[in-house]
Design a protein around this motif. Sequence first.
Motif, PDB file in Angstrom:
ATOM      1  N   HIS A  23       0.824  -1.212   0.000  1.00  0.00           N
ATOM      2  CA  HIS A  23       0.000   0.000   0.000  1.00  0.00           C
ATOM      3  C   HIS A  23       0.860   1.265   0.000  1.00  0.00           C
ATOM      4  O   HIS A  23       0.630   2.176  -0.784  1.00  0.00           O
ATOM      5  CB  HIS A  23      -0.947  -0.017   1.202  1.00  0.00           C
ATOM      6  CG  HIS A  23      -1.901   1.134   1.250  1.00  0.00           C
ATOM      7  ND1 HIS A  23      -3.021   1.208   0.463  1.00  0.00           N
ATOM      8  CD2 HIS A  23      -1.901   2.261   1.998  1.00  0.00           C
ATOM      9  CE1 HIS A  23      -3.662   2.331   0.731  1.00  0.00           C
ATOM     10  NE2 HIS A  23      -3.007   2.996   1.655  1.00  0.00           N
ATOM     11  N   SER A  62     -13.098   7.203  -0.970  1.00  0.00           N
ATOM     12  CA  SER A  62     -12.422   7.216  -2.267  1.00  0.00           C
ATOM     13  C   SER A  62     -12.264   5.799  -2.820  1.00  0.00           C
ATOM     14  O   SER A  62     -12.432   5.565  -4.023  1.00  0.00           O
ATOM     15  CB  SER A  62     -11.052   7.879  -2.103  1.00  0.00           C
ATOM     16  OG  SER A  62     -10.288   7.717  -3.255  1.00  0.00           O
ATOM     17  N   HIS A  74      -6.491  10.458   7.012  1.00  0.00           N
ATOM     18  CA  HIS A  74      -6.225   9.594   5.857  1.00  0.00           C
ATOM     19  C   HIS A  74      -7.492   8.834   5.462  1.00  0.00           C
ATOM     20  O   HIS A  74      -7.839   8.726   4.290  1.00  0.00           O
ATOM     21  CB  HIS A  74      -5.109   8.615   6.219  1.00  0.00           C
ATOM     22  CG  HIS A  74      -4.503   7.902   5.045  1.00  0.00           C
ATOM     23  ND1 HIS A  74      -3.624   8.495   4.174  1.00  0.00           N
ATOM     24  CD2 HIS A  74      -4.642   6.627   4.617  1.00  0.00           C
ATOM     25  CE1 HIS A  74      -3.252   7.623   3.256  1.00  0.00           C
ATOM     26  NE2 HIS A  74      -3.852   6.471   3.491  1.00  0.00           N
TER      27      HIS A  74
HETATM   28  C1  HEM Z   1       1.821   3.056   5.622  1.00  0.00           C
HETATM   29  C2  HEM Z   1       1.469   4.274   5.455  1.00  0.00           C
HETATM   30  C3  HEM Z   1       0.456   4.679   4.418  1.00  0.00           C
HETATM   31  C4  HEM Z   1       0.717   5.411   3.315  1.00  0.00           C
HETATM   32  C5  HEM Z   1       2.041   5.980   2.885  1.00  0.00           C
HETATM   33  C6  HEM Z   1      -0.534   5.563   2.591  1.00  0.00           C
HETATM   34  C7  HEM Z   1      -0.686   6.281   1.418  1.00  0.00           C
HETATM   35  C8  HEM Z   1      -1.828   6.334   0.683  1.00  0.00           C
HETATM   36  C9  HEM Z   1      -1.971   7.033  -0.565  1.00  0.00           C
HETATM   37  C10 HEM Z   1      -0.914   7.847  -1.253  1.00  0.00           C
HETATM   38  C11 HEM Z   1      -3.233   6.825  -1.010  1.00  0.00           C
HETATM   39  C12 HEM Z   1      -3.845   7.275  -2.331  1.00  0.00           C
HETATM   40  C13 HEM Z   1      -4.284   8.646  -2.299  1.00  0.00           C
HETATM   41  C14 HEM Z   1      -5.675   8.849  -2.785  1.00  0.00           C
HETATM   42  O1  HEM Z   1      -6.350   7.898  -3.217  1.00  0.00           O
HETATM   43  O2  HEM Z   1      -6.100   9.993  -2.724  1.00  0.00           O
HETATM   44  C15 HEM Z   1      -3.884   6.016  -0.044  1.00  0.00           C
HETATM   45  C16 HEM Z   1      -5.160   5.606  -0.155  1.00  0.00           C
HETATM   46  C17 HEM Z   1      -5.804   4.888   0.800  1.00  0.00           C
HETATM   47  N1  HEM Z   1      -5.283   4.476   2.012  1.00  0.00           N
HETATM   48 FE1  HEM Z   1      -3.402   4.691   2.645  1.00  0.00          FE
HETATM   49  N2  HEM Z   1      -1.512   4.917   3.263  1.00  0.00           N
HETATM   50  C18 HEM Z   1      -0.946   4.370   4.394  1.00  0.00           C
HETATM   51  C19 HEM Z   1      -1.570   3.655   5.360  1.00  0.00           C
HETATM   52  C20 HEM Z   1      -2.884   3.335   5.332  1.00  0.00           C
HETATM   53  C21 HEM Z   1      -3.544   2.607   6.369  1.00  0.00           C
HETATM   54  C22 HEM Z   1      -2.900   2.100   7.644  1.00  0.00           C
HETATM   55  C23 HEM Z   1      -4.842   2.503   5.944  1.00  0.00           C
HETATM   56  C24 HEM Z   1      -6.007   1.856   6.602  1.00  0.00           C
HETATM   57  C25 HEM Z   1      -6.078   1.375   7.748  1.00  0.00           C
HETATM   58  C26 HEM Z   1      -4.969   3.147   4.665  1.00  0.00           C
HETATM   59  C27 HEM Z   1      -6.133   3.218   3.927  1.00  0.00           C
HETATM   60  C28 HEM Z   1      -6.265   3.796   2.672  1.00  0.00           C
HETATM   61  C29 HEM Z   1      -7.453   3.786   1.852  1.00  0.00           C
HETATM   62  C30 HEM Z   1      -8.782   3.158   2.199  1.00  0.00           C
HETATM   63  C31 HEM Z   1      -7.145   4.455   0.659  1.00  0.00           C
HETATM   64  C32 HEM Z   1      -8.086   4.732  -0.506  1.00  0.00           C
HETATM   65  C33 HEM Z   1      -7.769   4.114  -1.794  1.00  0.00           C
HETATM   66  C34 HEM Z   1      -8.433   4.891  -2.906  1.00  0.00           C
HETATM   67  O3  HEM Z   1      -8.460   6.126  -2.876  1.00  0.00           O
HETATM   68  O4  HEM Z   1      -8.904   4.312  -3.845  1.00  0.00           O
HETATM   69  N3  HEM Z   1      -3.769   3.642   4.318  1.00  0.00           N
HETATM   70  N4  HEM Z   1      -3.009   5.728   0.981  1.00  0.00           N
END
Ligand code: HEM
Lengths: 221, 246
Positions: A73, A180, A173
């Motif tokens: 991720h 999204s 986040h």
């Molecule tokens: C390890 C650190 C993490 C980083 C660097 C990170 C980074 C990102 C980035 C860059 C996006 C896409 C941006 C966007 O769609 O606008 C994203 C989407 C997302 N992240 Fe993370 N994330 C992290 C951890 C997590 C964790 C721990 C969770 C949940 C418990 C999570 C849940 C989500 C979800 C649900 C999306 C949406 C995907 C989508 O937009 O289609 N993230 N994350």
Amino acid sequence: MSLISIFKSSIGKKLLMALSGIFLVVFLTQHFLINITSVFSEEIFNFLSHFMGNNPIVQFILQPILIFGVIFHFVMGFYLEIINRKSRGANYSRYAGGDNAPWISRNMIFSGGVVLLFLILHFYDFWVPEMNYKYIEFRPEDPNRYYEELIHKFESPVRTSIYSVSFIFLALHLLHGFSSSFKTIGVDSKYYKPIKSLTFIFSILIPFGFIFIAVFHNIMH
Amino acid sequence: MKLNLKIWRQQDSESKGGFENYVIDDITPDMSFLEMMDVLNQKLIYENIDPISFDHDCREGICGSCSLFINGRAHGPDKGITTCQLHMRKFKDGDSIVIEPFRAKSFPIIKDLVVDRSAFDRIQHSGGYISINTSGNTQDANTTPIRKEDADNAFDAATCIGCGACVATCKNASAMLYVSAKVSQFSYLPQGKVEAKERVLNMVKQMDDEGFGNCTNTGACEVECPKGISIKNIARMNREFYKAKI
Ligand code: HEM
Ligand code: FES
């Protein structure tokens, strides 16, 4: 058409981002449900932690999948961020991003980055000692040690504060990411209203629930 | 009105380009933004300075030619309008206005504020059509019943004028709103179903090949879109894309 070719496209990469995000959301829920028992029952918390820590399916199948999911991720997150920045070419000298999109949606890499820093600390706090205990020192299994270890960690106000701030960033986040991800997987717009409500409830309840657990143990012990 | 303008000047696609400052003071609030640019250019011509190149055609918000990134916004302040529909009453006497071209790797600058948006045309050519024989034996459109809701959605999508504001404003320079509108305008209708699969696959592939960024659902595009195209079309396109791939 082969299924793999989906992931070569921009939409497919975004789908992987969404699916890995949803996977982490499911994990987070499970993690929260176990941790919250520590607030009201030492026995239940010890029982569940012992089970999770010693069940071979959890240890040798689910745990590697989880670690892969987390790494996937954030690596994908950084990769897409770089690609997307390059697509702009030269930057604007003035860019009023806040006029048409909320801060949380434009700074996923930042909120995600804070969560990543937290995860490193969290691994160092719980996972490394756990691996050390079980697989390096081969100490005898004590099914009642988990609760003590937990409250010991949260005696430190510094650690409790770092945890709390990190969870606020996780909330930010998720406030964008949760809804999204449903748009990315193509859920019809007629469901956007309930998804919006669910996003809000989940993104507030779970992170602040974690903060509550940390602060609770800090104050009570 | 007196205005301080900071405008991007670039001799051609190869040159480096930079901002120039201009002061202009005979502007009335009733002028459109492009008329203000005309007044400035007239002044520059009298002074023997190369006038500023900018795109425009219909000047009534239907062709999508006019672009410009004004004070950090595609088509300037205000929502749901093109630059030719922006009026100087939106600004105050003495204001400073920064005017830049739409910026995206896939929209290279041709000169000053004019960018090359032919990437959109190539996406359109790759699948934004229906192959129907129109040589004299076309069927009356009303003989094919279409749900009112579908007809409305198709029509809403079809109002896209391809101006590129979605790309210009998106933090990722993504063209997903544009492409999704062009996919939806056909996919809601029975005539568009026949080639639905190839259409979405080819158009998405062309979009990727052109180097546009990746949607992160910030929703900035639908706010800036002069025609109010909804971001729901993007989720719909994603769905069509997965269906076509499986
Ligand atoms: C390890 C650190 C993490 C980083 C660097 C990170 C980074 C990102 C980035 C860059 C996006 C896409 C941006 C966007 O769609 O606008 C994203 C989407 C997302 N992240 Fe993370 N994330 C992290 C951890 C997590 C964790 C721990 C969770 C949940 C418990 C999570 C849940 C989500 C979800 C649900 C999306 C949406 C995907 C989508 O937009 O289609 N993230 N994350
Ligand atoms: S000049 Fe045609 S839309 Fe502005």
